[in-house]
Design an enzyme around this catalytic site. Structure first.
Site, short mmCIF file in Angstrom:
data_model
loop_
_atom_site.label_atom_id
_atom_site.label_comp_id
_atom_site.label_asym_id
_atom_site.label_seq_id
_atom_site.Cartn_x
_atom_site.Cartn_y
_atom_site.Cartn_z
N TYR A 160 -24.17 -16.42 -1.18
CA TYR A 160 -23.91 -15.22 -1.59
C TYR A 160 -23.27 -14.46 -1.54
CZ TYR A 160 -27.95 -15.73 -4.53
OH TYR A 160 -28.65 -15.84 -6.00
N HIS A 179 -22.46 -18.05 -11.48
CA HIS A 179 -22.81 -17.06 -12.14
C HIS A 179 -21.54 -16.14 -12.56
CE1 HIS A 179 -26.91 -17.73 -13.03
NE2 HIS A 179 -27.04 -18.40 -11.70
#
Lengths: 193, 363
Positions: free
Chosen positions: B339, B69
């Protein structure tokens, strides 16, 4: 107060030592497992944060206690150089016990993370959110954690050497139970510090 | 002068060697145990670092950007809770009232300068700032189900769907082999491919994908999934791909939409029944499950990554307030771990300008 030199650390000092020994070793293993794990990462991190803060609180209590209590003397089998090394490594252990949780807390603050303890209980940030500050503290947290583990190994190694090879009963000073020696050897003139 | 160390003279030589060996065993054993927990003896196991390495292998490295992303734009706004979910979750976010939010719209994939395309995965990440200082972070995408069940499949899928360096396109044989080996993916792909693709970010729904557990005041758990459903009416994606003329067309459309009016999504909670799977993001729950409209997310300011705190925020889906807990879905811990590595890597790197800028922001 007590005219006779201590043969053991004060009882609260000994309790703090062994309690924190267990907590810090657990913490180091949680830390190293959590940064490689995918499946267990979340719960290990959730445990790592409050345990780290508990260690910080206990380390501060321990530091105050260390300044307020009298220490047993080093055994006469320790040479002056070895005493200096022992005292420096003790200072290093105290510094790391306090620095590592503080760096962890500061690192999460700089990374803009909420510092969750349990449930809705969380701590305020102690540093502003800043990318590079986060990256530096994150790296420092790892390096100092490895240094703490290495220092603990050296400490354990030295105590084992004294216990098994010098055989000067050095471990008695930190034993949780009271030690009565049948024959008191000539007490060393120099106290620990 | 005293020697540095004195050895007990009553120890015999074999006894001394035995004792030395014992000390070595204790120290070496502790060090080995530590190294084992750190994964040094199992270098081929998938770890949070190797997952992110896989992203870097497939996409290349773009310093300062998210490893997935990568292309995005940030926003501010608020969440207006209507109180409908307060009985299900004790989290303050569901008490009636308005709280500030920060967030980011993005496209899936690790290429920060990729050309916008209709079928690329669109994502909405939100940080809800609760009144007592707690936070709820969620990262949602516009796919109704996730194509894989766990992080091992995810890493394999990344490699299987990666463009072949020779052709620049994914190798259909590799994709076919992956799908054939993973029935869950084979089941999920039609749902993903048949989803209606809207014209832009503003008229897209965003699905939380993983199941979570809501806890009420007494601690009673309810399995929940959530979706952000747009109030903006659905417009189909244009027949001619607008990416050919404006490579940021999706982001430019969003920036224009927010500038003209606040954009709104309803937070719809779907309540699971006993027996509904909570550990498999590739399956939806039956369509007749009860839903609750919990409130409205309003996006009223759009801003470039360079000026938004959302750029340097990890939208870790396990950052939850008391009253929302993770489910048994293994993807959640894996997402959190991966993440975290992506965040740590990019925070230490020099930031390059983002593809999407909102030059007039703040004027």
């Amino acid at each position: 107060m007590n005219p006779k030199p201590r043969t053991q650390f004060a009882i609260q000092s000994r309790l703090l030592h062994w309690l924190m020994a267990v907590m810090i070793l657990a913490m180091l293993f949680i830390g190293v497992a959590m940064v490689s794990s995918l499946a267990d990462y979340r719960w290990l991190v959730a445990l790592h944060r409050p345990l780290g803060i508990a260690i910080l609180i206990l380390a501060i209590i321990r530091l105050v206690n260390r300044k307020l209590t009298k220490l047993p003397p080093f055994p006469p089998t320790m040479s002056p150089l070895e005493r200096r090394i022992a005292s420096s490594s003790e200072k290093l252990l105290y510094a790391l016990m306090i620095a590592l949780p503080l760096i962890g807390w500061g690192m999460l603050s700089a990374g803009h993370y909420p510092i969750v303890m349990f449930g809705a209980v969380h701590l305020p940030p102690i540093l502003p959110a800043h990318p590079l500050l986060f990256a530096i503290l994150r790296a420092a947290h790892t390096v100092l954690a490895y240094l703490l583990f290495a220092t603990i190994l050296a400490h354990v190694g030295a105590v084992l050497f004294h216990t098994l090879i010098v055989r000067d009963r050095i471990l008695d000073r930190m034993a949780l139970w009271p030690i009565r020696r049948p024959k008191t050897p000539a007490p060393d003139a120099n106290p620990a510090e | 002068m005293k020697p540095f160390l004195t050895i007990d003279p009553t120890l015999t030589r074999p006894a001394l060697l035995l004792r030395l060996a014992l000390i070595g065993l204790v120290l070496g054993g502790a060090a080995a145990l530590f190294a084992w927990r750190a994964g040094w003896f199992t270098p081929h196991t998938l770890t949070q670092d190797t997952v992110i390495d896989t992203f870097q292998k497939v996409n290349g490295v773009f310093p300062g950007f998210r490893r997935n992303h990568a292309k995005g734009v940030c926003f501010r706004g608020y969440f207006e809770s209507n109180g409908n979910a307060a009985a299900l979750s004790r989290a303050g976010v569901f008490s009636p009232g308005r709280i500030p939010v920060l967030g980011r719209f993005s496209l899936g994939g690790g290429l920060p300068y990729v050309t916008d395309a209709p079928a690329t995965v669109r994502a909405l990440a939100v940080q809800f700032q609760l009144q007592n200082g707690e936070e709820w972070r969620t990262a949602m995408i516009n796919l109704p189900v996730f194509p894989v069940q766990n992080v091992q499949q995810f890493a394999e899928q990344l490699v299987a769907f990666a463009p072949d360096p020779a052709t620049g396109k994914p190798d259909p044989a590799k994709i076919q082999a992956f799908v054939a080996a993973h029935p869950a993916t084979a089941r999920a792909l039609p749902l993903i491919q048949q989803r209606p693709i809207s014209s832009g970010f503003a008229d897209s729904p965003y699905y939380g994908l993983n199941a979570f557990t809501f806890l009420d005041k007494g601690g009673k758990p309810t399995p929940v999934r959530w979706t952000m459903v747009p109030e903006q009416p659905f417009q189909p994606s244009p027949a001619v791909d607008p990416g050919a003329t404006d490579k940021n067309y999706l982001f430019d459309g969003l920036i224009a939409a927010v500038r003209s009016a606040p954009q709104r999504w309803r937070l719809i909670l779907t309540l699971g029944q006993p027996g509904d799977p909570t550990s498999d993001a590739t399956i939806t729950w039956p369509a007749d499950r009860q839903t609750i409209d919990a409130g409205t997310l309003v996006v009223d300011q759009i801003e470039s990554e360079a000026v938004s705190p959302a750029r340097d925020m990890n939208f870790d889906p396990t950052i939850l307030p008391d009253g929302i807990a993770v489910s048994d879905d293994p993807l959640l811990s894996a997402r959190s771990a991966a993440y975290s590595v992506s965040f740590t890597r990019r925070e230490g790197e020099r930031k390059e300008p983002s593809a999407v800028t909102t030059a007039e922001t703040g004027k």
